[in-house]
Design an enzyme around this catalytic site. Sequence first.
Site, PDB file in Angstrom:
ATOM      1  N   ASP A 456      42.381  24.398   6.952  1.00 58.49           N
ATOM      2  CA  ASP A 456      43.596  24.964   7.525  1.00 58.49           C
ATOM      3  C   ASP A 456      43.265  25.864   8.717  1.00 58.49           C
ATOM      4  O   ASP A 456      42.112  26.309   8.880  1.00 58.49           O
ATOM      5  CB  ASP A 456      44.315  25.773   6.432  1.00 58.49           C
ATOM      6  N   ASP A 514      54.477  21.219   7.389  1.00 59.24           N
ATOM      7  CA  ASP A 514      54.575  21.866   6.080  1.00 59.24           C
ATOM      8  C   ASP A 514      55.831  21.468   5.332  1.00 59.24           C
ATOM      9  O   ASP A 514      56.005  21.839   4.178  1.00 59.24           O
ATOM     10  CB  ASP A 514      54.546  23.392   6.244  1.00 59.24           C
TER      11      ASP A 514
HETATM   12  C1  GLA Z   1      49.413  26.701   5.374  1.00 61.56           C
HETATM   13  C2  GLA Z   1      49.435  25.224   5.083  1.00 61.56           C
HETATM   14  C3  GLA Z   1      50.020  24.965   3.723  1.00 61.56           C
HETATM   15  C4  GLA Z   1      49.240  25.723   2.678  1.00 61.56           C
HETATM   16  C5  GLA Z   1      49.176  27.189   3.035  1.00 61.56           C
HETATM   17  C6  GLA Z   1      48.244  27.942   2.127  1.00 61.56           C
HETATM   18  O1  GLA Z   1      50.688  27.200   5.547  1.00 61.56           O
HETATM   19  O2  GLA Z   1      50.107  24.545   6.084  1.00 61.56           O
HETATM   20  O3  GLA Z   1      50.034  23.598   3.438  1.00 61.56           O
HETATM   21  O4  GLA Z   1      47.939  25.190   2.576  1.00 61.56           O
HETATM   22  O5  GLA Z   1      48.730  27.396   4.351  1.00 61.56           O
HETATM   23  O6  GLA Z   1      48.208  29.288   2.422  1.00 61.56           O
END
Ligand code: GLA
Length: 712
Positions: A456, A514
């Site tokens: 990430d 997301d």
């Molecule tokens: C980001 C990612 C999510 C998740 C969160 C975890 O927002 O896009 O999919 O992994 O971090 O903190």
Amino acid sequence: MIHHLRAAGTSFVLDARGTAVPAVIHFGADLGELDEHALHDLVEAQRPAVGPSSIDSVLTQSIVPLMADGWSGRPGLAGYHEGTPVSALGAQKTAALRLRDTRRTDHSVTLILETVPSVAGEPDATGLVVEVDIELSTEGVLRQRLSLSNEGSSVYSLASLDATLPVPARARELLDFTGRWPRERQPQRHDLGVGTWTRDSRHGRPGHDAAFLLVAGTPNFGFRHGEVWGSHLAWSGDQRLWAEASATGHALVGAGELLEPGEIRLSQGESYRSPWLVSAWSNDGLDGLTRRLHRFVRSRRALGERKVMLNTWEAVYFDHDLAKLTRLAETAARVGVERFVLDDGWMKGRTDDRRALGDWVVDTSKWPDGLHPLIERVHALDMDFGLWVEPEMVSVDSDVFREHPDWVLSAANAELPQPWRHQQALDLSNPAAFGHVHAQLVALLEEYPIAYLKWDQNRDLLGGSAHRQTLACYRLMDELRSAFPGLEIESCSSGGGRVDLGVLERTDRVWPSDTNDSLERQAIYRYTAGLVPPEFLGVHLGAPTAHTTGRSHELSFRLATALFGHAGIEWDLTTASETELEAIREWTSFYREQRALLHSGVLVRADDVDPARQVHGIVTPDAEAAIFAIITMAATRDSPVAPVVFPGLDPDLVYRVRPVRLGEWPRVLQDAPPPWWTHGEITLPGRVLVELGLTVPLLLPEQALVLHVAAV
Ligand code: GLA
């Protein structure tokens, strides 16, 4: 010499006669076999007239357009020699370049250009060498990259080095993309008038609003019609994509890294290399472009079978409890999941998103025996294990920050950048910081059998050098992949903030967004898949009510949406009913059965008469079979009863069309009896399906009908 590269129905012609900077004469339809004489005539035929009130010779749009050649548009190279009197050159005006040498293979040309010693005998103002690598892949995709070396004695401060490509006068409609969290890659279109259309990204990542793919085409081009030229910069840091048309009729697209003043200073013997600009042409609309781009990406990145995965994020967030996660894993295995990915929340002290980034060690209060008990259970259930990490980041509340506050990425002598999701970026170009993260990740990968990292990156950098940070991130990924062969990496960046072909050279999946809201996901898939093949695009079956929008969708719509891409689940399955679990099990088995088709076929998108209805599908390369989805994004408006056409099928074959039930059947308008064939199947000539279409049920808004089509 005139170079003519040909591949897959595409020609590229470059006029490299004499010592002038070569010019692209044509990139588009295949011109066939041409001998030297014919090429010469072709170039002469394309030579523009000398315009009124202009330089006295023909103004050529060279591959590195420069003011020294009479070009007053955006230059291909800009920068200055430090210490050179501005009066000698002008701060942004680079001395003329000339062709020193050419290297040629069947599918590539490398041009070596050098600065011409100035008449004024200004010794410091010369000594630049620009190498232009041009390749036409077997799929007809053009790649261009420029390298700049400083052989002179004064430091050269680089402002920009852009790859460019001319676009013909008939291509004056532009499409590119914008977006936000979590609604990435939304199209925007307009005419290219005289002037420059520029898309800058200073996020330190392409960003949710990335331009992504800049397409110039003939008016009203669509998915299946029009002539189009599309370009993408394969780079995960700051960048600029642009299109420019001049009053003289010249037009070009260009792209390069967006550099901060002073970010690249080349001393004698140093060099800088630009990212690749990846371009393709098609005479069959956007789908033709996509077909070439997909083949190109696939030829460079061979993937294994895409395992159905379960990601724990929206199921448990930071609430890591072994008993709960074990139940989740057991339920996942029952419905056919093949990979279990433990998302954020496993690191020491990581109770929420305000702390613990940068300390890549397991939290012993949540995990007294480490991750072993969970991983062992996951393996016993015949799934492999994946783990979330965010290696480029650091929380102020972390051991690493307490010990090394100076490792934070920030502008020199500046305060910390604005916190973003309560976090900072770690300066990975600092060898000590890089070494720390590298060692911690290696320790994790050595201790645990981790098949997959969800990698990430959750903030804009807003400080430091995005150039050096991007290269360091690539190096970290490359080193881990070579130390742990077979390790798969997913590129996530607050959802889809880093979806580009640079990161895809070293990752196996991107997380496009997301949002697990199917309606949003349909809109995001439509264009993200225009560049990135579906098997690289994660897509998850989410909870009945989407966490990012609060919108509720039936299981059938969610399953149909999560079929197209690299499928997964992100939902607390322990709360699902037995009926739902059974439907999910049937869905995973259909996905596995059709995985080869879904992940190697040709993406097709119809130009449907009704904007509320979206039709997309995947067709095998030989057009023997296909899976289509008909989606109602809203209440149908213009022509709800119009038949649906199925692009990409072979008019000369006969097909059997069969609805696929995923969960419940999609819901239809009140009292509207669905066409008889939806109860079974219908057999029709390809020509009918492609030209006339097939009447489909009047679906309610936010419903999807999935069809399996097979030649008989
Ligand atoms: C980001 C990612 C999510 C998740 C969160 C975890 O927002 O896009 O999919 O992994 O971090 O903190």
